[in-house]
Design a protein around this motif. Structure first.
Motif, PDB file in Angstrom:
ATOM      1  N   TRP A  32      -4.682   6.244   0.288  1.00 37.09           N
ATOM      2  CA  TRP A  32      -5.108   4.979  -0.329  1.00 37.09           C
ATOM      3  C   TRP A  32      -6.509   4.686   0.151  1.00 37.09           C
ATOM      4  O   TRP A  32      -6.771   4.620   1.339  1.00 37.09           O
ATOM      5  CB  TRP A  32      -4.150   3.848   0.076  1.00 37.09           C
ATOM      6  CG  TRP A  32      -4.556   2.561  -0.580  1.00 37.09           C
ATOM      7  CD1 TRP A  32      -5.148   1.502   0.000  1.00 37.09           C
ATOM      8  CD2 TRP A  32      -4.427   2.247  -1.963  1.00 37.09           C
ATOM      9  NE1 TRP A  32      -5.397   0.524  -0.920  1.00 37.09           N
ATOM     10  CE2 TRP A  32      -4.966   0.966  -2.146  1.00 37.09           C
ATOM     11  CE3 TRP A  32      -3.916   2.954  -3.079  1.00 37.09           C
ATOM     12  CZ2 TRP A  32      -5.006   0.337  -3.386  1.00 37.09           C
ATOM     13  CZ3 TRP A  32      -3.958   2.328  -4.304  1.00 37.09           C
ATOM     14  CH2 TRP A  32      -4.499   1.030  -4.458  1.00 37.09           C
ATOM     15  N   ASN A  33      -7.434   4.576  -0.780  1.00 35.63           N
ATOM     16  CA  ASN A  33      -8.817   4.333  -0.392  1.00 35.63           C
ATOM     17  C   ASN A  33      -9.390   3.182  -1.188  1.00 35.63           C
ATOM     18  O   ASN A  33      -9.885   3.362  -2.292  1.00 35.63           O
ATOM     19  CB  ASN A  33      -9.637   5.617  -0.611  1.00 35.63           C
ATOM     20  CG  ASN A  33     -11.066   5.445  -0.123  1.00 35.63           C
ATOM     21  OD1 ASN A  33     -11.411   4.420   0.467  1.00 35.63           O
ATOM     22  ND2 ASN A  33     -11.904   6.425  -0.389  1.00 35.63           N
TER      23      ASN A  33
ATOM     24  N   LYS B 109       0.892   3.912  -2.957  1.00 35.84           N
ATOM     25  CA  LYS B 109       0.703   5.352  -2.714  1.00 35.84           C
ATOM     26  C   LYS B 109       1.806   6.167  -3.383  1.00 35.84           C
ATOM     27  O   LYS B 109       1.548   7.231  -3.949  1.00 35.84           O
ATOM     28  CB  LYS B 109       0.684   5.638  -1.205  1.00 35.84           C
ATOM     29  CG  LYS B 109      -0.737   5.679  -0.646  1.00 35.84           C
ATOM     30  CD  LYS B 109      -0.788   5.620   0.860  1.00 35.84           C
ATOM     31  CE  LYS B 109      -0.250   6.885   1.511  1.00 35.84           C
ATOM     32  NZ  LYS B 109      -0.325   6.758   3.005  1.00 35.84           N
TER      33      LYS B 109
ATOM     34  N   LYS C  60       0.835  -1.204   0.000  1.00 33.35           N
ATOM     35  CA  LYS C  60       0.000   0.000   0.000  1.00 33.35           C
ATOM     36  C   LYS C  60       0.870   1.255   0.000  1.00 33.35           C
ATOM     37  O   LYS C  60       0.563   2.241  -0.673  1.00 33.35           O
ATOM     38  CB  LYS C  60      -0.962  -0.009   1.198  1.00 33.35           C
ATOM     39  CG  LYS C  60      -2.110  -0.964   0.963  1.00 33.35           C
ATOM     40  CD  LYS C  60      -3.343  -0.774   1.834  1.00 33.35           C
ATOM     41  CE  LYS C  60      -3.120  -0.558   3.274  1.00 33.35           C
ATOM     42  NZ  LYS C  60      -4.313  -0.928   4.075  1.00 33.35           N
TER      43      LYS C  60
ATOM     44  N   ILE D 265      -2.179   1.857 -11.523  1.00 32.36           N
ATOM     45  CA  ILE D 265      -0.890   1.954 -10.828  1.00 32.36           C
ATOM     46  C   ILE D 265      -0.030   0.737 -11.135  1.00 32.36           C
ATOM     47  O   ILE D 265       1.165   0.844 -11.404  1.00 32.36           O
ATOM     48  CB  ILE D 265      -1.093   2.091  -9.309  1.00 32.36           C
ATOM     49  CG1 ILE D 265      -1.846   3.384  -8.989  1.00 32.36           C
ATOM     50  CG2 ILE D 265       0.245   2.061  -8.572  1.00 32.36           C
ATOM     51  CD1 ILE D 265      -2.242   3.539  -7.535  1.00 32.36           C
TER      52      ILE D 265
ATOM     53  N   VAL E 156      -1.766  12.366  -0.954  1.00 25.78           N
ATOM     54  CA  VAL E 156      -2.652  11.312  -1.453  1.00 25.78           C
ATOM     55  C   VAL E 156      -2.976  10.326  -0.335  1.00 25.78           C
ATOM     56  O   VAL E 156      -2.212  10.171   0.615  1.00 25.78           O
ATOM     57  CB  VAL E 156      -2.021  10.528  -2.633  1.00 25.78           C
ATOM     58  CG1 VAL E 156      -1.841  11.423  -3.840  1.00 25.78           C
ATOM     59  CG2 VAL E 156      -0.704   9.880  -2.208  1.00 25.78           C
TER      60      VAL E 156
ATOM     61  N   GLU F 256      -8.161  10.649  -8.904  1.00 23.94           N
ATOM     62  CA  GLU F 256      -7.722   9.355  -8.394  1.00 23.94           C
ATOM     63  C   GLU F 256      -7.176   8.479  -9.509  1.00 23.94           C
ATOM     64  O   GLU F 256      -7.480   8.668 -10.679  1.00 23.94           O
ATOM     65  CB  GLU F 256      -8.864   8.651  -7.667  1.00 23.94           C
ATOM     66  CG  GLU F 256     -10.145   8.536  -8.487  1.00 23.94           C
ATOM     67  CD  GLU F 256     -11.272   7.896  -7.686  1.00 23.94           C
ATOM     68  OE1 GLU F 256     -11.518   8.309  -6.552  1.00 23.94           O
ATOM     69  OE2 GLU F 256     -11.890   6.957  -8.237  1.00 23.94           O
TER      70      GLU F 256
ATOM     71  N   CYS G 283      -6.127  11.921  -4.623  1.00 18.17           N
ATOM     72  CA  CYS G 283      -5.458  13.177  -4.272  1.00 18.17           C
ATOM     73  C   CYS G 283      -6.412  13.991  -3.404  1.00 18.17           C
ATOM     74  O   CYS G 283      -7.550  14.271  -3.802  1.00 18.17           O
ATOM     75  CB  CYS G 283      -5.102  13.957  -5.538  1.00 18.17           C
ATOM     76  SG  CYS G 283      -4.483  15.613  -5.149  1.00 18.17           S
TER      77      CYS G 283
ATOM     78  N   GLY H 287       1.016   6.243  -6.896  1.00 12.71           N
ATOM     79  CA  GLY H 287      -0.182   7.059  -7.059  1.00 12.71           C
ATOM     80  C   GLY H 287       0.158   8.539  -6.993  1.00 12.71           C
ATOM     81  O   GLY H 287      -0.307   9.344  -7.816  1.00 12.71           O
TER      82      GLY H 287
ATOM     83  N   ARG I  74      -7.989   2.477  -4.770  1.00 11.31           N
ATOM     84  CA  ARG I  74      -7.585   3.639  -5.556  1.00 11.31           C
ATOM     85  C   ARG I  74      -6.793   4.613  -4.712  1.00 11.31           C
ATOM     86  O   ARG I  74      -6.929   4.672  -3.491  1.00 11.31           O
ATOM     87  CB  ARG I  74      -8.796   4.311  -6.198  1.00 11.31           C
ATOM     88  CG  ARG I  74      -9.917   4.660  -5.211  1.00 11.31           C
ATOM     89  CD  ARG I  74     -11.218   4.887  -5.957  1.00 11.31           C
ATOM     90  NE  ARG I  74     -11.709   3.642  -6.549  1.00 11.31           N
ATOM     91  CZ  ARG I  74     -12.184   3.549  -7.790  1.00 11.31           C
ATOM     92  NH1 ARG I  74     -12.246   4.607  -8.568  1.00 11.31           N
ATOM     93  NH2 ARG I  74     -12.608   2.392  -8.248  1.00 11.31           N
ATOM     94  N   CYS I  75      -5.986   5.370  -5.418  1.00 15.74           N
ATOM     95  CA  CYS I  75      -5.189   6.394  -4.748  1.00 15.74           C
ATOM     96  C   CYS I  75      -5.846   7.737  -5.066  1.00 15.74           C
ATOM     97  O   CYS I  75      -6.099   8.057  -6.239  1.00 15.74           O
ATOM     98  CB  CYS I  75      -3.758   6.329  -5.286  1.00 15.74           C
ATOM     99  SG  CYS I  75      -2.610   7.262  -4.286  1.00 15.74           S
TER     100      CYS I  75
END
Lengths: 156, 778, 281, 151
Positions: free
Chosen positions: B577-578, B563, B559, B596, B575, B590, B584, B566, B581-582
């Motif tokens: 990590w969700n 990131k 992760k 990525i 940024v 994203e 901003c 990302g 997706r990464c």
């Protein structure tokens, strides 16, 4: 002293020359190449090798291949039709009725026959009906649940 | 403490997902060892000793060699250059007999391998086995560990006439003072009978040698492929990277496949010798004598207490039946029992004297719970005996002595640090579930009507997540590699070797939640030493707590890297990590995980100090064991005419920390409980006085059938472990550990008004009938 | 676990089978006892004659108040036979207690009788039913009572070349009560003891009672002292208790790993009480 | 396994004792005995074929008579092995007059069994042992009757 036998296995015809002493389970696993029936004991106790012979559950380790000459055999590989699982297979999956999976093919085939003979079994009938199949992983609870689930599904 | 960056309802951890392993298993398409087929494959059968002790005056193999299809017969002399079957455990003063791959001039137990026949076909190999002639000189044998300790008893190993394999002592607090100050002392001899694990799949090995590559592959039904690689390479004196060990689908282990066996090295030797692949599949009869047994304790307990029920001290003399040899962990198993002596109770004064005793029997070793069921059985039986002596309620005496929920981490008298717990909670829940007060009232009424109803309680603790490396001879860490593939799918290589526990599912649940990918995009691989980085394997309820934690940390590493990529792609430092997706934080823009992943492998541009690719490997060393706990209540009715026991109700409340997949946890509990019910009511590896195993097949050794046992009601409390970030503790052995004392307590309770204080397992109808007869005539 | 080699024939006529058996071949019925023994290499017949393809050995029919059960009729066929369930429920009840469903699907009554395992289930029922057995040999057919067929454990009065053709039992007269109960050995399911009862009452009095006991002794037997003690009574609980107490008298009971002789005798009494209650009360 | 029992045989102790020491008689009486060949003083090599149900066990072994106390007692040691396993029996046979023309034969001994029959045949051992002994004494009784009527 070899005998030529012809069997109908999962809807397909097979013909081979075999020694009379060849056990049905070895015939299926090693000659025909269907390894779903497993060998768990040699005393006809565990039921891991259960297949259906002319529709009846038998322990393939206690049947000679020559005894099955001319008969119909259904193995675990033969019960899912056109890629869709049999109701009992599906129920075993949904109910977590297996862990290591070794007893599972035999257990499913015995369960199928149980439901064929008694479409709405009680828990006690299920437990007695599965006496010929040992499972060391599941404690049987989820297997019983699966058979019940398959019964209610096919009853729909 | 599990940290995830979102509270999205789609999280999979905690959900009852059906297993991803199952499609191959329910369709009969999984590959177990016996399903492995290779061109030119030969078959081996092993000749085993029918005697418990005998000298081999000679072996004639010539008749066997002349049989059709036979290509070779090997005896002890042929494999004398191979290293011994390893004992991994070390204790001061441990006597380790030379455990050769095949017997040479003497055999020490029924089942001892003596020769191997190799033929083109398994039927022909079996035929040739009968043609090997051995000139035996039978010798006196001893099968009972207490008899083996008597002076003048036959020596299992002539070099050690006292039959003592080792002695071990452990003491905490001031035991003598505790006993001197006690109002009451109760004593009892308790036997944990020898058991046969009976995994439904017996052991088996396929060995293939490729001389051109100097590469040997072993397919073996094992729980520990990497340890097998290290130790078998050692036996063969072969570089470890020339040996590949594959654990294919494994049909149950329960500790019996947590070992390195003679046959693994033997098949390697055969394959190299004949230059063809060779397969050996253990028959069930062989399995009964050639695969380790479990338990085999005789315990002498003394418990000192105050009149109010406060436990002051515990003394234990433990006699462990070793069998003829040490297998991988044999001597270590009873030491685990000692660590767990005080159970969930605050007793700070304990003393244990352990004697390991050689017998002319199959070696004992780890069997589901491995030392811990024995310990729990001991303390939980003794607490009931104490309660009976003090005329206290068995629930009340337990509540009185529990370590309090505010006392964690709790240092035990045996040197453990219990991680977390609320020991009263599962007991309260179990008591409520059975309506304990009403149930006692019903019991009283039933008794007046002549019916024998029993209520048995056990509250257990266990040592799980084996374990910190200092506690295990093989190391106790675990490993995981996570690879995010260029297309964004995830491949996990785990060092554990699951065989039914379901980590292909639970680990994928963890991955899906952590990375925000679909579970269908996750593949979990294991069990092949040429594919997976080194790992320790599957035993001691360690898969999720240690293997899962290694996975968790590898995912955190990835992760971080995701990131970084990302941030580079989003051209922002801010940024997060969700879930897949990464994002901003400033622009709201994203990039997705597949984007990525593609960028990281394409590597047109790289973040500073960052390598291409998305692969992370973690080897995680746990700082402590975890300590699951629980309470089981069993209600039984004894048929006073026949002695048969019916279980009216079984309630299990287990706390295994955080639960990843409730469905799978229930499956583990059910299976563990029923395996223990086997010990309580049916199973016993019986040897006669000459060392013959007289329960030598499933026709005489009863394992539970579906109709023998009731439905198990399984409930949980959930106390996270602080030992690992997942908060998980382990559940593989809980059922086995909690059950035996609860069930025996229940039957003894049913007969308590007759003055019955204890009955040894297995509680067969005849044994119970005799006890009732004796009591009624007394 | 693999059998020794042997020759195999599957004749379709009884004559052919008798001819083969006369020359020393061994009969194969359902194979549920024989094949495990062969796999353990405790039995190594040189020639097996599979009787499963001889039509006249199968099937269940009634003729003049007598039930005829072909020797190759499987335990499951007996268990599930509607005819037997109404005309002679003791047999289906007994068959349903044999082994497990897979064994019952393959195993046959004739094979079981010929094997004469002293802990098998049928003997108790067949003794209680006063069954007779028709046997074919080179010289034709003969009929013997099942009791006379039993010689010793694993030994029946069959000559080489003889084949059991069918088993005959009378249709239950009105007011017949029957019951088979057993204490199964937990591992194998064989009877530690098994007790079968067939009792007929007329005008509230036990006019005939027959009791077969299996598992208790080296040879299954009829408990004649129990039968006599019951005859003429009203079959009350007290009568039953008094009679059942006689079941072990003078019996040299088996003793093994799974049950001592004393316990077996005790169980026989308890189970007999239960069977008699079920049949009479 | 302890084997113990009593049988009465219609021949007075002196003559029965002699009969039981006679290898030809023993060969006729031991169930399944195929040959009994003298190998030494009071020691014989025994080949027997034991048929129980479908089980067909060939045993090769030794019979030894020890501690003879003429007309009263002797010890019998039997050892045999075959594919089915091995057997070792050691027992004392005591003859006492029944105060008529017959003898009460009391036997007590221990039988040890190993190999396949020990592992899988437990439920049959006791009854098999009883059966073998019964068949033996049935034959001895027949011989005794013949002897008694022959004089």
């Amino acid at each position: 002293m070899k005998k030529t036998i012809t069997l109908f296995i999962n809807g397909q015809r097979y013909s081979h020359e075999v020694e009379p002493r060849l056990l049905l389970v070895h015939y299926l696993r090693e000659v025909v190449g269907l390894t779903g029936a497993h060998i768990g004991c040699e005393t006809s106790t565990c039921g891991a090798c259960t297949v259906l012979l002319d529709g009846k559950a038998v322990k393939a380790c206690t049947v000679l291949a020559v005894q099955a000459d001319g008969r119909f055999v259904t193995t675990i590989e033969g019960i899912a039709a056109n890629g869709s699982l049999d109701a009992v297979q599906e129920a075993f999956w949904n109910e977590h009725a297996l862990q290591c999976g070794f007893c599972t093919p035999g257990m499913i085939l015995t369960a199928k026959q149980l439901l064929a003979r008694e479409p709405n079994p009680t828990e006690e009938q299920i437990r007695h009906g599965l006496e010929g199949n040992l499972c060391r992983c599941t404690g049987y609870q989820h297997i019983v649940n699966a058979v019940q689930a398959a019964a209610s599904r096919s009853g729909d | 403490m599990a940290t995830t960056t979102t509270k999205s309802p789609a999280l999979l951890v905690g959900q009852s997902l059906r297993r991803r392993e199952d499609p191959r298993l329910i369709t009969g398409t999984a590959t177990y060892v016996d399903d492995v087929k290779m061109p030119g494959m030969h078959h081996a059968c092993i000749l085993r000793s029918p005697h418990a002790a005998a000298r081999i005056r000679g072996i004639r193999t010539s008749r066997a060699l002349e049989m059709p299809g036979v290509v070779a017969v090997f005896t002890g002399e042929d494999v004398a250059h191979l290293g011994p079957v390893p004992c991994g455990a070390a204790l001061p003063g441990l006597r380790v007999p030379a455990h050769t791959v095949l017997a040479r001039d003497r055999v020490y137990y029924v089942g001892h391998p003596v020769a191997v026949v190799v033929a083109t076909d398994r039927y022909l190999a079996a035929d040739a086995l009968d043609a090997i002639e051995v000139d035996w000189e039978p010798l006196p044998a001893v099968a009972d560990p207490e008899k083996a300790l008597e002076p003048g008893s036959p020596a299992v190993h002539p070099e050690w006439p006292d039959n003592i394999a080792f002695t071990y002592k452990q003491e905490g607090g001031d035991v003598d003072k505790a006993f001197a100050e006690a109002d009451v002392v109760v004593r009892q001899r308790l036997v944990n009978q020898r058991l046969i694990p009976v995994a439904m799949e017996t052991r088996g090995v396929v060995a293939e040698w490729k001389p051109g590559d100097r590469q040997l592959t072993l397919y073996t039904s094992t729980q520990i492929p990497h340890l097998v690689r290290t130790l078998v390479a050692g036996m063969l004196k072969m570089p470890e990277n020339r040996l590949r060990v594959v654990a294919p689908e494994v049909g149950g282990g329960f500790g019996s496949k947590l070992n390195v066996y003679a046959e693994e090295a033997l098949m390697a030797f055969v394959a190299m010798k004949i230059g063809k692949p060779v397969k050996w599949i253990e028959s069930r009869r062989e399995n009964f004598v050639a695969t380790i047994h479990g338990r085999g304790h005789v315990d002498y307990y003394e418990v000192a207490a105050k009149r109010d029920g406060t436990i002051l001290g515990i003394k234990l003399k433990l006699i462990q039946d070793i069998g003829a040899y040490h297998q991988l962990l044999t001597p270590a198993i009873p030491t685990l029992s000692i660590l767990m002596m005080p159970g969930l109770y605050k007793c700070k004064n304990v003393r244990a004297d352990l004697i390991g005793v050689f017998t002319n029997c199959t070696p004992t070793d780890a069997y589901r719970g491995a030392g811990r069921p024995e310990a729990t059985y001991g303390i939980e039986r003794m607490v009931d005996i104490l309660a009976a002596e003090l005329q206290m309620d068995p629930a009340e005496i337990r509540f009185k002595n529990f370590v309090g929920s505010g006392e964690f981490p709790y240092q035990t008298a045996t040197g453990l640090s219990y991680d977390s717990g609320d020991y009263a909670a599962p007991l309260r829940k179990a008591l409520e579930t059975v309506s304990y007060k009403t149930l006692r009232e019903e019991q009283r009424k039933a008794r007046e009507a002549g019916r024998l109803i029993g209520i048995g309680i056990s509250t257990y603790g266990e040592i799980c997540a084996l374990g910190p490396s200092a506690s295990l001879p093989c190391g106790g860490w675990e490993s995981a590699t996570v690879k995010i593939e260029p297309g964004g799918q995830v491949t996990v290589l785990t060092g554990i070797s699951p065989h039914g526990q379901g980590e292909e599912t639970t680990f994928a649940q963890i991955v899906a939640d952590e990375l925000g990918v679909s579970i269908d995009d996750v593949v979990v691989l294991h069990g092949d030493t040429s594919l997976v980085q080194y790992g320790i394997g599957t035993f001691g309820s360690r898969n999720t707590a240690i293997g899962g934690t290694a996975l968790y940390f590898a995912l955190q590493d990835l992760k971080e890297k995701l990131k970084k990529f990302g941030a580079m792609l989003l051209e922002s430092d801010d940024v997060v990590w969700n879930r897949g997706r990464c994002v901003c934080m400033k622009s709201g823009k994203e990039v997705t995980l597949p984007e990525i992943a593609a960028a990281s492998y394409r590597a047109m541009k790289l973040p500073e100090n960052t390598d291409p690719g998305l692969v992370a490997t973690r080897f995680w060393e746990p700082p402590n064991f975890t300590f699951p706990f629980g309470a089981h209540i069993v209600v039984t009715e004894v048929d006073s005419e026949t002695g048969a026991v019916q279980i009216l109700r079984y309630v299990a409340v287990d706390d295994c920390g955080k639960i990843i997949n409730p469905l799978l946890v229930r499956g583990q509990i059910h299976g563990g409980v029923v395996q223990a019910l086997g010990q309580v009511f049916y199973e016993h590896a019986v040897y006669d006085e000459n060392g013959q195993l007289v329960t030598g097949e499933l026709t005489d050794y009863a394992v539970p059938k579906a109709s023998y046992i009731p439905a198990i009601e399984s409930y949980h409390t959930e106390t996270p472990s602080p030992v690992n970030p997942l908060g998980v503790k382990g559940v593989g052995e809980a059922g086995t550990i909690g059950c035996t004392p609860a069930a025996v307590n229940s039957v003894v309770d049913a007969l308590s008004h007759l003055g019955v204080r204890h009955i040894d397992m297995p509680l067969t109808p005849e044994k119970i009938w005799k006890v009732i007869q004796d009591r009624r005539t007394a | 676990m693999i059998p020794d080699t042997f020759d195999y024939s599957a004749p379709v006529t009884l004559t052919e089978a008798i001819e083969l058996l006369s020359s020393g071949a061994k009969a194969l019925a359902g194979g549920q006892s024989l094949i495990p023994l062969m796999k353990l290499r405790l039995a190594s017949p040189q020639h097996l004659v599979d009787l499963s393809r001889i039509p006249e050995l199968s099937g269940i029919r009634e003729e003049n108040g007598v039930l005829h059960i072909g020797a190759m009729t499987t335990h499951y066929e007996i268990e599930s036979s509607m005819l037997l369930r109404s005309a002679c429920p003791l047999l289906p009840q007994t068959a349903g207690r044999i082994g497990d469903v897979q064994i019952r699907n393959m195993g046959t009554i004739g094979g079981s009788i010929a094997h004469a395992d002293p802990a098998s289930d049928y003997p108790a029922a067949l003794l209680a039913l006063d069954a007779t057995v028709r046997i074919a040999g080179a010289g034709g057919f003969r009929t013997v009572s099942y009791e006379d067929l039993l010689v010793d454990s694993f030994l029946v009065a069959l000559e080489p070349g003889e084949v059991i053709v069918d088993i005959m039992a009378p249709v239950d007269p009105p007011n017949t009560g029957t019951c088979y109960v057993k204490a199964p050995q937990a591992a194998s399911g064989f009877a530690i003891v098994g007790v079968a009862v067939r009792a007929v009452k007329s005008d509230g009095v036990v006019s005939s009672a027959r009791v077969g006991v299996t598992g208790l002794a080296a040879k299954p037997f009829r408990a004649r002292s129990v039968e006599q003690a019951l005859g003429g009574t009203r079959g009350t609980d007290a009568d039953i208790t008094r009679a059942a107490a006689l079941v072990g008298d003078g019996v040299d009971a088996n003793s093994d790993l799974h049950a001592s002789a004393d316990y077996r005798k005790h169980l026989a009494e308890v189970y007999l009480r239960r069977a008699l209650r079920a049949a009479l009360i | 396994m302890i084997i113990e029992g009593t049988r009465s045989v219609a021949l007075e102790p002196q003559r029965l004792y002699t009969l039981l020491q006679d290898p030809d008689t023993l060969a006729r009486c031991i169930p399944g005995c195929e040959s009994l060949v003298k190998e030494g003083d009071q020691e014989y090599r025994l080949k027997m074929k034991l048929v129980i149900a479908s089980v067909n066990g060939l045993f090769d072994g030794k019979v030894r008579i020890a501690d003879p106390s003429p007309h009263e007692s002797f010890r019998l040691i039997v050892e045999g092995s075959g594919r089915a396993g091995f057997v070792k029996g050691d027992g004392v046979i005591r003859l006492t007059s029944d105060n008529g023309a017959g003898t009460n034969v009391h036997y007590k001994g221990e039988v040890h069994v190993g190999g396949t029959i020990a592992a899988v045949g437990q439920r049959l051992l006791d009854m098999t042992a009883k059966m073998v002994i019964k068949r033996f004494f049935d034959k001895v009784s027949e011989e005794a009757v013949a002897k008694a009527s022959g004089t």
